[in-house]
Design a protein around this motif. Structure first.
Motif, PDB file in Angstrom:
ATOM      1  N   THR A  82       0.840  -1.200   0.000  1.00 56.08           N
ATOM      2  CA  THR A  82       0.000   0.000   0.000  1.00 56.08           C
ATOM      3  C   THR A  82       0.876   1.251   0.000  1.00 56.08           C
ATOM      4  O   THR A  82       2.076   1.177  -0.260  1.00 56.08           O
ATOM      5  CB  THR A  82      -0.996  -0.033   1.185  1.00 56.08           C
ATOM      6  N   THR A  83       0.261   2.393   0.274  1.00 59.32           N
ATOM      7  CA  THR A  83       0.960   3.664   0.251  1.00 59.32           C
ATOM      8  C   THR A  83       1.029   4.276   1.650  1.00 59.32           C
ATOM      9  O   THR A  83       0.101   4.109   2.442  1.00 59.32           O
ATOM     10  CB  THR A  83       0.271   4.648  -0.730  1.00 59.32           C
ATOM     11  N   ASN A 111      -0.279   9.376  -5.620  1.00 55.81           N
ATOM     12  CA  ASN A 111      -0.775   8.022  -5.352  1.00 55.81           C
ATOM     13  C   ASN A 111       0.363   7.012  -5.524  1.00 55.81           C
ATOM     14  O   ASN A 111       1.412   7.342  -6.082  1.00 55.81           O
ATOM     15  CB  ASN A 111      -1.910   7.678  -6.323  1.00 55.81           C
ATOM     16  N   ILE A 112       0.113   5.782  -5.094  1.00 53.42           N
ATOM     17  CA  ILE A 112       1.109   4.709  -5.190  1.00 53.42           C
ATOM     18  C   ILE A 112       1.689   4.638  -6.607  1.00 53.42           C
ATOM     19  O   ILE A 112       0.953   4.755  -7.587  1.00 53.42           O
ATOM     20  CB  ILE A 112       0.486   3.350  -4.757  1.00 53.42           C
ATOM     21  N   ASP A 113       3.000   4.479  -6.702  1.00 57.66           N
ATOM     22  CA  ASP A 113       3.678   4.386  -7.994  1.00 57.66           C
ATOM     23  C   ASP A 113       3.701   2.921  -8.444  1.00 57.66           C
ATOM     24  O   ASP A 113       4.424   2.108  -7.862  1.00 57.66           O
ATOM     25  CB  ASP A 113       5.113   4.917  -7.854  1.00 57.66           C
ATOM     26  N   PRO A 114       2.915   2.565  -9.465  1.00 54.64           N
ATOM     27  CA  PRO A 114       2.821   1.150  -9.862  1.00 54.64           C
ATOM     28  C   PRO A 114       4.166   0.557 -10.275  1.00 54.64           C
ATOM     29  O   PRO A 114       4.398  -0.637 -10.115  1.00 54.64           O
ATOM     30  CB  PRO A 114       1.861   1.158 -11.054  1.00 54.64           C
ATOM     31  N   GLU A 115       5.063   1.400 -10.773  1.00 56.44           N
ATOM     32  CA  GLU A 115       6.376   0.918 -11.226  1.00 56.44           C
ATOM     33  C   GLU A 115       7.213   0.362 -10.079  1.00 56.44           C
ATOM     34  O   GLU A 115       8.159  -0.385 -10.299  1.00 56.44           O
ATOM     35  CB  GLU A 115       7.171   2.079 -11.839  1.00 56.44           C
ATOM     36  N   LEU A 116       6.912   0.769  -8.868  1.00 52.01           N
ATOM     37  CA  LEU A 116       7.729   0.366  -7.720  1.00 52.01           C
ATOM     38  C   LEU A 116       7.124  -0.801  -6.939  1.00 52.01           C
ATOM     39  O   LEU A 116       7.660  -1.229  -5.925  1.00 52.01           O
ATOM     40  CB  LEU A 116       7.917   1.568  -6.776  1.00 52.01           C
ATOM     41  N   ILE A 128      -2.769  -5.958  -2.957  1.00 55.02           N
ATOM     42  CA  ILE A 128      -2.344  -4.564  -3.130  1.00 55.02           C
ATOM     43  C   ILE A 128      -3.533  -3.700  -2.735  1.00 55.02           C
ATOM     44  O   ILE A 128      -4.671  -3.980  -3.133  1.00 55.02           O
ATOM     45  CB  ILE A 128      -1.948  -4.263  -4.591  1.00 55.02           C
ATOM     46  N   MET A 129      -3.266  -2.676  -1.936  1.00 56.50           N
ATOM     47  CA  MET A 129      -4.330  -1.779  -1.497  1.00 56.50           C
ATOM     48  C   MET A 129      -4.008  -0.349  -1.955  1.00 56.50           C
ATOM     49  O   MET A 129      -3.404   0.428  -1.213  1.00 56.50           O
ATOM     50  CB  MET A 129      -4.470  -1.840   0.028  1.00 56.50           C
ATOM     51  N   PRO A 130      -4.362  -0.005  -3.199  1.00 54.46           N
ATOM     52  CA  PRO A 130      -4.118   1.367  -3.650  1.00 54.46           C
ATOM     53  C   PRO A 130      -5.149   2.310  -3.029  1.00 54.46           C
ATOM     54  O   PRO A 130      -6.273   1.895  -2.725  1.00 54.46           O
ATOM     55  CB  PRO A 130      -4.320   1.281  -5.167  1.00 54.46           C
ATOM     56  N   VAL A 131      -4.757   3.549  -2.839  1.00 54.39           N
ATOM     57  CA  VAL A 131      -5.669   4.577  -2.308  1.00 54.39           C
ATOM     58  C   VAL A 131      -5.880   5.608  -3.408  1.00 54.39           C
ATOM     59  O   VAL A 131      -4.911   6.059  -4.021  1.00 54.39           O
ATOM     60  CB  VAL A 131      -5.049   5.265  -1.070  1.00 54.39           C
ATOM     61  N   PRO A 137      -7.876   9.163  -9.127  1.00 52.29           N
ATOM     62  CA  PRO A 137      -7.734   7.706  -9.210  1.00 52.29           C
ATOM     63  C   PRO A 137      -6.282   7.261  -9.276  1.00 52.29           C
ATOM     64  O   PRO A 137      -5.462   7.884  -9.953  1.00 52.29           O
ATOM     65  CB  PRO A 137      -8.475   7.353 -10.511  1.00 52.29           C
ATOM     66  N   ALA A 138      -5.969   6.177  -8.561  1.00 47.86           N
ATOM     67  CA  ALA A 138      -4.640   5.559  -8.687  1.00 47.86           C
ATOM     68  C   ALA A 138      -4.548   4.929 -10.077  1.00 47.86           C
ATOM     69  O   ALA A 138      -5.571   4.727 -10.740  1.00 47.86           O
ATOM     70  CB  ALA A 138      -4.464   4.508  -7.601  1.00 47.86           C
TER      71      ALA A 138
END
Ligand SMILES: *Cc1c(COP(=O)(O)O)cnc(C)c1O
Length: 370
Positions: A82-83, A111-116, A128-131, A137-138
């Motif tokens: 998560t973030t 927001n959370i960086d999907p690349e990482l 995975i819990m994106p916010v 939107p993430a």
């Protein structure tokens, strides 16, 4: 007295208040205070609004998150990505189930960086819990792609993103489950605590319905241990009424945001909206150097602002056992020093919006005229 308060939660003497009082009156007479028809009707209406098959009313957004984790069998020893740039509740729901939050840094959208994400995945990772922080939107397509590759669940923390759209889909309808908060400070808000879970998966829906009510599958029988996280009828009634207004409120917030952006884009870092998104502006977060002095200037000029959030979750004392180093998550830490949330709520008047702009511009040096 503020000239512009950050938010005004009082319900004014309008039709809305009359409608709420009427429905409360009906509930008092009915004697059905928890779950029941009123909650069911709200669940059906909001499921339709969000474009999902099922919605389950629960006690809070935090409960929504932790019930979903439990429903996926996530717990002891498991990891959830998560973030750290979020409200504490995101991580506390994970910790509450005895799982471990694993924080990934943010990208420029905050927001959370999907690349990482991929580099943080271990054999213990389960979800995975994106916010969708602030109603932005993430990057769900990228997140879903990693999740599918590693067979992970995606639990959307949509607590701040009611009405947000991503490639024409509402947030909360994109991952395996969506979790909403209807806390008084959220855009669709109850007169107390309330939360919601959304999903298209029938089996999961039935499980979550049992989980919110002590595991009971009927009045007397239970085959799993649950929890008490039922939604009150009065809160559901309030929310069902407000749901009729939500699109007009979001539209007004978007207009307010546009006005800010048009006037501030050369002065500060303002939020961006991609063409495939509809930002719902739960908050309007700008970024600037000297944030603290700037905030003080606005305060002295009677404009109330907030910081969402001044301490990243991994830097909370409660999180010290997770042992993040000082240079971990550098973008999250930098953002925490630069972000500031301006008043954005739907009842702001044009005069107030112009006043905010005037006071912001008076802080920054004028462009030099040649
Ligand atoms: C508000 C919020 C929550 C928690 O919701 P509650 O209803 O207060 O429990 C979770 N995540 C985020 C991002 C929030 O803003």
């Amino acid at each position: 007295m503020y000239k512009v308060k950050y938010v005004d939660l009082a319900i004014k003497d309008t039709i809305l208040k009359e409608e709420i009082l009427d429905s409360v009156n009906t509930i008092l007479t009915s004697g059905q205070f928890i779950l029941g028809e009123v909650v069911k009707r709200f669940e059906e209406n909001i499921a339709r609004y969000l474009g999902v098959r099922y919605a389950i009313g629960v006690n809070s957004g935090t409960d929504a998150l932790s019930l979903c984790l439990r429903a996926f069998g996530i717990g002891d020893g498991d990891e959830v990505i998560t973030t750290s740039n979020s409200f504490l509740a995101t991580a506390s729901a994970i910790i509450e189930t005895n799982a471990k939050p694993v924080f990934v840094d943010i990208s420029d959208d905050l927001n959370i960086d999907p690349e990482l994400i991929e580099e943080k995945i271990t054999t213990k990772t389960k979800a995975i819990m994106p916010v969708h922080l602030s109603g932005k939107p993430a990057k769900m397509n990228e997140i879903l792609k990693v999740a599918r590759k590693y067979n992970l669940k995606v639990i959307e923390d949509a607590a701040q993103s009611i009405g947000t759209e991503y490639f024409s889909k509402k947030t909360g309808s994109i991952g395996d489950v969506g979790c909403f908060s209807m806390h008084p400070l959220k855009t669709l808000n109850a007169c107390g605590d309330a939360g919601l879970i959304t999903t298209n998966d029938k089996e999961l829906y039935l499980k979550l319905k049992q989980f919110r009510n002590l595991g009971l599958k009927n009045r007397n029988e239970s085959d799993v241990w649950g929890y008490n996280s039922r939604l009150d009828a009065i809160q559901a009634a309030v929310l069902d009424i407000k749901l009729k207004y939500i699109d007009s409120w979001i539209e007004k917030r978007r207009q307010n945001a546009k006005f800010y952006i048009d006037n501030l884009k050369d002065t500060l870092i303002v939020p961006k909206e991609e063409e495939y998104e509809k930002h719902s502006f739960h908050t309007f977060v700008i970024q600037t150097e000297n944030r603290d002095v700037f905030q003080k200037h606005l305060e002295e000029n009677k404009v109330e602002t907030k910081i969402h959030y001044p301490i990243p979750i991994h830097k909370q004392k409660a999180a010290s056992y997770l042992n993040y180093t000082d240079n971990a998550l550098p973008k999250t830490c930098l953002a925490a020093k630069r972000i500031l949330s301006l008043p954005i709520y739907q009842d702001l008047t044009d005069v107030q919006l112009e006043y905010v702009i005037e006071k912001i511009q008076s802080f920054f040096p004028q462009p030099i005229e040649i």
